[in-house]
Design a protein around this motif. Structure first.
Motif, PDB file in Angstrom:
ATOM      1  N   VAL A 118       0.865  -1.177   0.000  1.00  0.00           N
ATOM      2  CA  VAL A 118       0.000   0.000   0.000  1.00  0.00           C
ATOM      3  C   VAL A 118       0.902   1.228   0.000  1.00  0.00           C
ATOM      4  CG1 VAL A 118      -1.866   1.198   1.222  1.00  0.00           C
ATOM      5  CG2 VAL A 118      -1.736  -1.297   1.285  1.00  0.00           C
ATOM      6  N   ARG A 119       0.397   2.342  -0.497  1.00  0.00           N
ATOM      7  CA  ARG A 119       1.209   3.549  -0.624  1.00  0.00           C
ATOM      8  C   ARG A 119       1.981   3.863   0.655  1.00  0.00           C
ATOM      9  NH1 ARG A 119       1.797   8.310  -3.366  1.00  0.00           N
ATOM     10  NH2 ARG A 119       2.207  10.137  -2.090  1.00  0.00           N
ATOM     11  N   ASP A 120       3.290   3.908   0.541  1.00  0.00           N
ATOM     12  CA  ASP A 120       4.200   4.311   1.621  1.00  0.00           C
ATOM     13  C   ASP A 120       4.171   3.388   2.832  1.00  0.00           C
ATOM     14  OD1 ASP A 120       5.167   6.554   0.226  1.00  0.00           O
ATOM     15  OD2 ASP A 120       3.463   7.771   0.879  1.00  0.00           O
ATOM     16  N   THR A 121       3.673   2.164   2.679  1.00  0.00           N
ATOM     17  CA  THR A 121       3.615   1.261   3.824  1.00  0.00           C
ATOM     18  C   THR A 121       4.997   1.038   4.441  1.00  0.00           C
ATOM     19  OG1 THR A 121       1.647   0.076   3.065  1.00  0.00           O
ATOM     20  CG2 THR A 121       3.097  -1.107   4.543  1.00  0.00           C
ATOM     21  N   ILE A 167      12.385   3.957  13.530  1.00  0.00           N
ATOM     22  CA  ILE A 167      13.711   4.542  13.457  1.00  0.00           C
ATOM     23  C   ILE A 167      13.740   5.913  14.130  1.00  0.00           C
ATOM     24  CG2 ILE A 167      15.520   5.351  11.888  1.00  0.00           C
ATOM     25  CD1 ILE A 167      15.162   2.298  12.040  1.00  0.00           C
ATOM     26  N   ASP A 168      14.748   6.119  14.943  1.00  0.00           N
ATOM     27  CA  ASP A 168      14.950   7.403  15.613  1.00  0.00           C
ATOM     28  C   ASP A 168      15.679   8.336  14.643  1.00  0.00           C
ATOM     29  OD1 ASP A 168      15.361   9.510  17.302  1.00  0.00           O
ATOM     30  OD2 ASP A 168      16.842   8.500  18.565  1.00  0.00           O
ATOM     31  N   GLY A 169      14.918   9.190  13.983  1.00  0.00           N
ATOM     32  CA  GLY A 169      15.487  10.089  12.985  1.00  0.00           C
ATOM     33  C   GLY A 169      14.488  10.318  11.872  1.00  0.00           C
ATOM     34  N   ASP A 170      14.845  11.200  10.959  1.00  0.00           N
ATOM     35  CA  ASP A 170      13.941  11.529   9.858  1.00  0.00           C
ATOM     36  C   ASP A 170      13.987  10.438   8.795  1.00  0.00           C
ATOM     37  OD1 ASP A 170      13.332  13.908  11.124  1.00  0.00           O
ATOM     38  OD2 ASP A 170      14.879  15.042  10.059  1.00  0.00           O
ATOM     39  N   ILE A 171      12.802  10.033   8.341  1.00  0.00           N
ATOM     40  CA  ILE A 171      12.676   9.057   7.268  1.00  0.00           C
ATOM     41  C   ILE A 171      11.905   9.718   6.123  1.00  0.00           C
ATOM     42  CG2 ILE A 171      11.719   6.826   6.583  1.00  0.00           C
ATOM     43  CD1 ILE A 171      14.016   6.529   8.486  1.00  0.00           C
ATOM     44  N   THR A 172      12.465   9.677   4.934  1.00  0.00           N
ATOM     45  CA  THR A 172      11.811  10.230   3.743  1.00  0.00           C
ATOM     46  C   THR A 172      11.931   9.218   2.613  1.00  0.00           C
ATOM     47  OG1 THR A 172      13.775  11.282   2.791  1.00  0.00           O
ATOM     48  CG2 THR A 172      12.544  12.543   4.473  1.00  0.00           C
ATOM     49  N   PRO A 173      11.206   9.414   1.507  1.00  0.00           N
ATOM     50  CA  PRO A 173      11.303   8.473   0.379  1.00  0.00           C
ATOM     51  C   PRO A 173      12.717   8.312  -0.165  1.00  0.00           C
ATOM     52  CG  PRO A 173       9.359   9.849   0.139  1.00  0.00           C
ATOM     53  CD  PRO A 173      10.123  10.411   1.292  1.00  0.00           C
ATOM     54  N   ALA A 194       5.497  14.255   7.781  1.00  0.00           N
ATOM     55  CA  ALA A 194       6.837  14.640   7.345  1.00  0.00           C
ATOM     56  C   ALA A 194       7.452  13.569   6.446  1.00  0.00           C
ATOM     57  CB  ALA A 194       7.728  14.888   8.559  1.00  0.00           C
ATOM     58  N   ALA A 195       7.243  12.294   6.800  1.00  0.00           N
ATOM     59  CA  ALA A 195       7.780  11.211   5.978  1.00  0.00           C
ATOM     60  C   ALA A 195       7.168  11.224   4.585  1.00  0.00           C
ATOM     61  CB  ALA A 195       7.522   9.862   6.649  1.00  0.00           C
ATOM     62  N   TRP A 230      15.064   4.945  -0.011  1.00  0.00           N
ATOM     63  CA  TRP A 230      15.119   3.826  -0.946  1.00  0.00           C
ATOM     64  C   TRP A 230      16.138   4.048  -2.063  1.00  0.00           C
ATOM     65  CZ3 TRP A 230      13.213   0.975   2.320  1.00  0.00           C
ATOM     66  CH2 TRP A 230      11.991   1.216   2.973  1.00  0.00           C
ATOM     67  N   GLU A 231      16.763   5.225  -2.071  1.00  0.00           N
ATOM     68  CA  GLU A 231      17.732   5.538  -3.121  1.00  0.00           C
ATOM     69  C   GLU A 231      19.178   5.400  -2.649  1.00  0.00           C
ATOM     70  OE1 GLU A 231      16.793   9.489  -4.357  1.00  0.00           O
ATOM     71  OE2 GLU A 231      14.686   9.028  -4.788  1.00  0.00           O
ATOM     72  N   ASP A 232      19.389   4.943  -1.412  1.00  0.00           N
ATOM     73  CA  ASP A 232      20.757   4.941  -0.895  1.00  0.00           C
ATOM     74  C   ASP A 232      21.533   3.668  -1.228  1.00  0.00           C
ATOM     75  OD1 ASP A 232      19.971   2.989   0.897  1.00  0.00           O
ATOM     76  OD2 ASP A 232      20.347   4.158   2.698  1.00  0.00           O
ATOM     77  N   GLY A 233      20.926   2.765  -1.979  1.00  0.00           N
ATOM     78  CA  GLY A 233      21.644   1.605  -2.483  1.00  0.00           C
ATOM     79  C   GLY A 233      21.638   0.383  -1.595  1.00  0.00           C
TER      80      GLY A 233
END
Length: 372
Positions: free
Chosen positions: A40-43, A52-58, A360-361, A61-64
């Motif tokens: 489902v979208r952004d599940t 996770i303790d910290g900011d999570i953004t889309p 924010a995520a 998934w690009e960090d390899g």
């Protein structure tokens, strides 16, 4: 023999899932030991946001370090890229009954194809491997693959007037073909894995056993039937994958199993004081023993819908309600949180803070939270 009640089991699972949010490295999240579903979208994104303790953004998934593929039960999961070969090995059926269960086939379809379920799986995998040499939409791949496989492995779709490979067969075969999914792509888009390796058809019992052990570690204590439902195989089939290093536990008098090295955490879990907005299909909610998660059957129907599951409110060690979010334009996310019972002001405040993390995520600058 250790005897526990469901409240202690839930306290254990909250800790085992990392829902106390003590981890700062997304790749170290315990849920990646199995895989993080993203149906489902952004599940998957919101599952990490809860842990996770910290900011999570889309951009995560690009960090390899992560790769998206159809894996367990043919559902899309993010995995640690370094572990994908082990997952692929674990998904090779152990026998014909296991193959039949994994691709959800009926006996008639197997007979129409003129081959075994295992042969059908790897015939489809070879065709998908031949077709997917670059980024292609799922529909394009399906149309091309259908021309390469026996008629019994496809069906005429009334909706679009096109002949397609069976959906579950395509999903289960794709990883064996060395094919992944593009994160965030609409429509679903396939691409070849960077290092495909050879097509493996020999079962790997040890790899399959690690998957069952992983399920028991984060969603245990659990039964063989629970594990079989997660894997997508038969109760008999999961017996061949059953780990050795397990301890029998009684949960409210019923027999279940847990890895031996997880017993200390079950015996003395931290206080389950986390308030979280878990997304639909979150790994915590994916535990197959729904009566342990939510004993009341009417409330179970609110958490697990036939279509369109809501998110779940975790509070005071329980699944304490549900929530939904709807975009209001491109800048605001409107939340509706529906507790099953009245909640304390502290829980309400914490839920609002969690909603802000979710917004924010998903990169919404504004939000509104309503309790109903």
């Amino acid at each position: 023999m250790l005897e526990v009640d469901r409240e202690q089991v839930l306290a254990y699972r909250i800790a085992a899932h990392g829902l106390h949010r003590e981890e700062t490295d997304a790749a170290a999240a315990a849920v990646f030991d199995l895989g993080l579903q993203d149906s489902v979208r952004d599940t998957a994104l919101l599952g990490l946001t809860a842990r996770i303790d910290g900011d999570i953004t889309p951009a995560i998934w690009e960090d390899g370090r992560f790769v998206l593929a159809w894996t367990h039960r043919g559902a899309p999961h993010f995995h640690r890229r370094a572990e994908l070969d082990a997952i692929r090995a674990a998904l090779v059926p152990l026998d014909e009954k296991d193959a039949m269960a994994r691709i959800l086939w009926q006996r008639k379809q197997v007979e129409d194809a003129g081959m075994s379920a295992a042969d059908a799986l790897f015939t489809a995998a070879r065709a998908i491997r031949q077709v997917v040499t670059g980024r292609q939409t799922k529909g394009t791949v399906s149309g091309a693959v259908t021309k390469l496989i026996p008629d019994g492995l496809s069906y005429a779709c009334r909706g679009c007037g096109v002949v397609h490979i069976y959906e579950q067969l395509m999903r289960v075969a794709s990883l064996h073909a060395g094919v992944r999914l593009e994160p965030g792509a609409t429509p679903a888009t396939l691409a070849p894995l960077e290092k495909r390796g050879r097509l493996r058809t020999s079962p790997d019992v040890e790899a399959a056993t690690r998957v069952v052990g992983g399920y028991l570690r984060i969603n245990g204590p659990a039964t063989p039937g629970d594990a079989a439902a997660y894997v997508g195989t038969t109760r008999t089939g999961v017996g061949a994958m059953w780990p050795d290093n397990l301890v029998e536990v009684r949960v409210d008098g019923k027999k279940a199993f847990l890895p031996e090295d997880s017993v200390p955490l079950l015996e003395n879990p931290p206080e389950p004081d986390a308030v979280r907005l878990l997304p639909p299909l979150d790994p915590f909610v994916q535990a197959r023993d729904r009566a342990v998660l939510v004993p009341d059957k009417a409330r179970q129907k609110e958490v697990w819908k036939i279509l369109g599951n809501p998110g779940a409110l975790l509070a005071d060690g329980e699944l304490a309600g549900v929530w939904r979010a709807k975009a209001s334009g491109k800048k605001r996310l409107d939340f509706t949180v529906t507790p099953f019972d009245a909640v304390r002001p502290a829980v309400r405040k914490a839920a609002e803070e969690e909603a802000a993390r979710v917004a924010a995520a998903r990169e919404f600058p504004d939000l509104r939270v309503t309790f109903s």
